[in-house]
Design an enzyme around this catalytic site. Structure first.
Site, PDB file in Angstrom:
ATOM      1  N   SER A  95       0.880  -1.170   0.000  1.00  0.00           N
ATOM      2  CA  SER A  95       0.000   0.000   0.000  1.00  0.00           C
ATOM      3  C   SER A  95       0.918   1.221   0.000  1.00  0.00           C
ATOM      4  CB  SER A  95      -0.896  -0.003   1.238  1.00  0.00           C
ATOM      5  OG  SER A  95      -1.583  -1.229   1.335  1.00  0.00           O
ATOM      6  N   LYS A 170      -6.596   1.957  -2.932  1.00  0.00           N
ATOM      7  CA  LYS A 170      -6.291   1.270  -1.663  1.00  0.00           C
ATOM      8  C   LYS A 170      -6.387   2.244  -0.475  1.00  0.00           C
ATOM      9  CE  LYS A 170      -4.808  -1.677   1.353  1.00  0.00           C
ATOM     10  NZ  LYS A 170      -5.623  -2.796   1.834  1.00  0.00           N
ATOM     11  N   LYS A 239      -0.225   4.703   8.658  1.00  0.00           N
ATOM     12  CA  LYS A 239       0.455   5.112   7.419  1.00  0.00           C
ATOM     13  C   LYS A 239      -0.554   5.290   6.281  1.00  0.00           C
ATOM     14  CE  LYS A 239       1.631   1.790   5.001  1.00  0.00           C
ATOM     15  NZ  LYS A 239       1.259   0.909   3.896  1.00  0.00           N
TER      16      LYS A 239
END
Ligand code: NAD
Length: 295
Positions: A95, A170, A239
């Site tokens: 990702s 994503k 993140k």
């Protein structure tokens, strides 16, 4: 049988790599020697560097924590860019940050190497079984060429746009999934404080308009079984949604709800909980209020 290089053998990558070893010629690399040994024991060749791995591979797959690591593996010392062969494909399953992905693709193109971003969802159980969902950015023709390999990993493969589009999607997915998860935890904690049975609350949400992946899967299959181990860490979710927020800022799109979900994760990070499982967010919220939603 394909010549595949696999970099990053963690929770997701280790499981994906194992599936590819069956029937393919796989070379692997990870800075963690234990993880590397696990796949070498199953028949993968061991690479000493990303460069050596790239020199051997027609398809180079990576499942790494974030774009900083992906860039270091591509551009760093003994990196992919030094070893890759003309005609190869680099597939980033991590990702990652879309702008970084686009930059990497441009540099690889100079070596006649194509790139796909192909991040995945559904977690470690799906990685193990090869039933991931995958959102792919890049050239349709390149995706067609890679499909026999990607189908070993994922049952639902979506081509969502040009290079970087998979990584954008994503971020959107994890914005939604983290929000549903955190808001469900908030509701269950509030319900518990008010004396309601958390499982019953969840059952009713599931049968009503509050239903989501959190109420259908995360709470019944993990949290209520007191299993706070889904294989996805708080720091990786932090993140993902921080990246999404940063992206939205650049696009001048306000995310008032998303911002506050990020802050929830930032609180957990500041308490030193980054390496703990994402599901531990429930435990942190229970502690704040002094109730339990777990049995
Ligand atoms: P992880 O931390 O378990 O694994 C990362 C691996 O990369 C580790 O084995 C680590 O040693 C290795 N690594 C780190 N730096 C390296 C380097 N310089 N060179 C080679 N190897 C290096 O992470 P994970 O949970 O497997 O996640 C991988 C990616 O997939 C992340 O981007 C994550 O956000 C994403 N993702 C995770 C899940 C999940 O459920 N865990 C689900 C979907 C997507």
């Amino acid at each position: 049988s394909y010549k595949i290089g696999f970099i990053g053998l963690g929770q997701m990558g280790g499981r994906m790599c194992k599936r590819l070893i069956e029937g393919n010629d796989v070379i692997a690399f990870d800075v963690n020697k234990n993880r590397l040994k696990q796949v070498v024991d199953l028949g993968a060749k061991e690479a000493k560097s990303p460069k050596e791995l790239a020199a051997y591979s027609d398809f180079i797959l990576a499942s790494l924590p974030d774009s900083n690591v992906v860039e270091s593996v591509v551009f760093g010392q003994d990196g992919i860019i030094e070893g890759c062969q003309s005609g190869a494909v680099f597939i980033d399953l991590s990702s990652s940050r879309p702008a970084s992905t686009q930059k990497i693709a441009l540099e690889l193109k100079k070596k006649n190497v194509s790139m796909l971003d192909a991040p995945v969802s559904r977690g470690v159980a799906a990685a193990e079984k090869g039933t991931l969902s995958m959102m792919v950015g890049g050239d349709a023709a390149v995706l067609e060429k890679c499909k026999p390999i990607l189908q070993i990993l994922a049952t639902d493969i979506y081509h969502v746009g040009d290079i970087g589009a998979g990584h954008i999607l994503k971020m959107l997915n994890n914005l939604v999934s983290s929000t549903c998860f955190i808001i469900t935890a908030e509701a269950l904690v509030l319900g518990a404080k008010a004396g309601l049975d958390p499982k019953l609350v969840n059952d009713v949400l599931n049968a009503s308009s509050g239903r989501s992946y959190a109420t259908e899967k995360r709470f019944p299959d993990y949290v209520f079984k007191n299993n706070l181990n889904s294989g996805f860490s708080i720091k990786l979710m932090h993140k993902d949604i921080s990246m999404c927020l940063e992206f939205a800022q650049q696009m001048l799109v306000p995310l008032p709800v998303g911002s506050s979900v990020v802050q929830t994760y930032t609180t957990a990070m500041s308490q030193g909980r980054g390496d703990d499982d994402n599901l531990c967010m429930v435990e942190i919220m229970e502690k704040i209020v002094g109730v339990k939603v777990r049995t």
